[in-house]
Design an enzyme around this catalytic site. Structure first.
Site, PDB file in Angstrom:
ATOM      1  N   LYS A  68       0.810  -1.223   0.000  1.00 46.99           N
ATOM      2  CA  LYS A  68       0.000   0.000   0.000  1.00 46.99           C
ATOM      3  C   LYS A  68       0.846   1.276   0.000  1.00 46.99           C
ATOM      4  O   LYS A  68       0.461   2.278  -0.599  1.00 46.99           O
ATOM      5  CB  LYS A  68      -0.947   0.000   1.198  1.00 46.99           C
ATOM      6  CG  LYS A  68      -2.078  -1.012   1.103  1.00 46.99           C
ATOM      7  CD  LYS A  68      -3.042  -0.861   2.267  1.00 46.99           C
ATOM      8  CE  LYS A  68      -4.216  -1.818   2.155  1.00 46.99           C
ATOM      9  NZ  LYS A  68      -5.182  -1.631   3.257  1.00 46.99           N
ATOM     10  N   GLY A 128      -5.177   0.283  18.424  1.00 47.40           N
ATOM     11  CA  GLY A 128      -4.113   0.181  17.437  1.00 47.40           C
ATOM     12  C   GLY A 128      -3.846   1.510  16.763  1.00 47.40           C
ATOM     13  O   GLY A 128      -4.719   2.394  16.744  1.00 47.40           O
TER      14      GLY A 128
END
Length: 273
Positions: A68, A128
Site C-alpha cells: 500500500k 491500534g
C-alpha cells in the site's frame, strides 16, 4: 468470453484474498461482459514493475499489504484522503499514469453505518495505531466525532493527529484503566489482530464494536461484547464497503452493492461450512 478489461488485487500473500469474489460478482450483476478480476502476487518492491508493465486491458488494481505504501509512491496523481492517510489501496489508470486513492476509509464508514445506523457518535475508542487505524481515524474524523482515544502500546499522536479533523485526540496504553475508556466510548474500533486482545477483551467489551478482522469470526472482543448486550460488525462488511468505490473507479459504472455483498456472504458460508 473474450476478456477486454481487467483488474486485479496486488499483495503478498494474496491467494486467500476475497476481492475477486466481490468484483467478479459485480461485473456479472452489472452486465459487464469482458471484464475479469484476478489476484497477482506482488511485494512492495515488485509493485512498480507489475503496474507499469501491465497492458492496456488493466484498468485498475486493488492493493493490499505489503504494497500500500509503494502504491502511493508509484502513483502520478494522489487523492487528498490517500495523501492524508499515507497509503493507497486503489490504483486506477488515467491518461498518462495512475491515480492513487484509499477507499479503506469508506469501508470503515460503511461498517459504522451498518453497526450504528444514523446514531451520532461523539466519542470513539480506536485500538491500534498502525496502517489500518489511519483510515479508521480519518473516517471517524469525517463523521464528526468529538473525542478520539487511541489505545496503543506507544504514543503516536504526532503521526495521526492530522487525520482526526480537529477532534480531541488522546493516546492511552494498556496500563491505563481500559475498562473506563471503553465505558466512556460510543463505539470501539479494533484494528489489531484478534489474538492481541485475548487478555483484554472482557475489559474492553462495553460498547458496540467494529472489528476489522473477519477470520476468525467472531473475535474474542466481539464475543465479549455480545455477552454484554452490544452488537458487533466484522471485517467482511468493511471489505465489501471499501470495494464499491474501487469498482466504480475502475469501471465507471455504479457498483451493484447488494449483489456484491450477497456473493461475499455466500462464499464465506461455503468456506466455513
Amino acid at each position: 468470453m473474450q476478456v477486454t478489461h481487467r483488474a486485479a488485487v496486488l499483495g503478498s500473500p494474496i491467494e486467500h484474498s476475497l476481492s475477486p469474489v466481490l468484483h467478479n460478482a459485480g461485473y456479472a450483476a452489472a452486465g459487464l461482459s469482458g471484464w475479469q478480476y484476478s489476484r497477482i502476487e506482488c511485494t512492495a518492491d515488485q509493485l512498480p514493475g507489475v503496474v507499469a508493465g501491465s497492458d492496456g486491458s488493466f484498468r485498475g488494481f486493488s492493493v493490499t499489504m505489503p504494497a500500500k505504501f509503494a502504491a502511493l509512491e508509484f502513483a502520478t496523481e494522489v487523492s487528498e484522503r490517500a495523501a492524508a492517510i499515507g497509503s493507497a489501496n486503489t490504483l486506477t489508470r488515467i491518461d498518462g499514469g495512475w491515480r492513487a486513492d484509499n477507499t479503506d476509509c469508506e469501508g470503515i464508514t460503511g461498517a459504522l453505518d451498518a453497526l450504528l445506523g444514523g446514531v451520532p457518535v461523539s466519542s470513539a475508542l480506536v485500538i491500534g495505531a498502525g496502517g489500518t487505524a489511519r483510515p479508521a481515524l480519518w473516517a471517524l474524523g469525517e463523521r464528526g466525532v468529538d473525542k478520539l482515544t487511541v489505545l496503543n502500546r506507544s504514543d503516536r499522536s504526532a503521526e495521526v493527529a492530522p487525520l482526526v479533523r480537529g477532534a480531541d485526540l488522546d493516546f492511552a496504553t494498556f496500563d491505563a484503566d481500559i475498562e473506563a475508556l471503553a465505558v466512556e466510548a460510543d463505539v470501539i474500533v479494533s484494528t489489531v489482530p484478534a489474538r492481541a486482545l485475548d487478555e483484554h477483551a472482557g475489559a474492553l467489551a462495553h460498547a458496540p464494536v467494529l472489528d476489522v478482522i473477519y477470520d476468525p469470526w467472531p473475535t474474542p472482543l466481539a464475543t465479549a461484547a455480545a455477552s454484554n448486550g452490544y452488537t458487533s460488525v466484522g471485517g467482511l462488511v468493511m471489505l465489501a464497503e471499501q470495494s464499491f468505490s474501487q469498482f466504480e473507479q475502475f469501471t465507471g459504472v455504479a457498483a451493484p452493492r447488494d449483489a456484491m455483498r450477497a456473493a461475499l456472504v455466500e462464499h464465506r458460508q461455503r468456506q466455513t461450512g
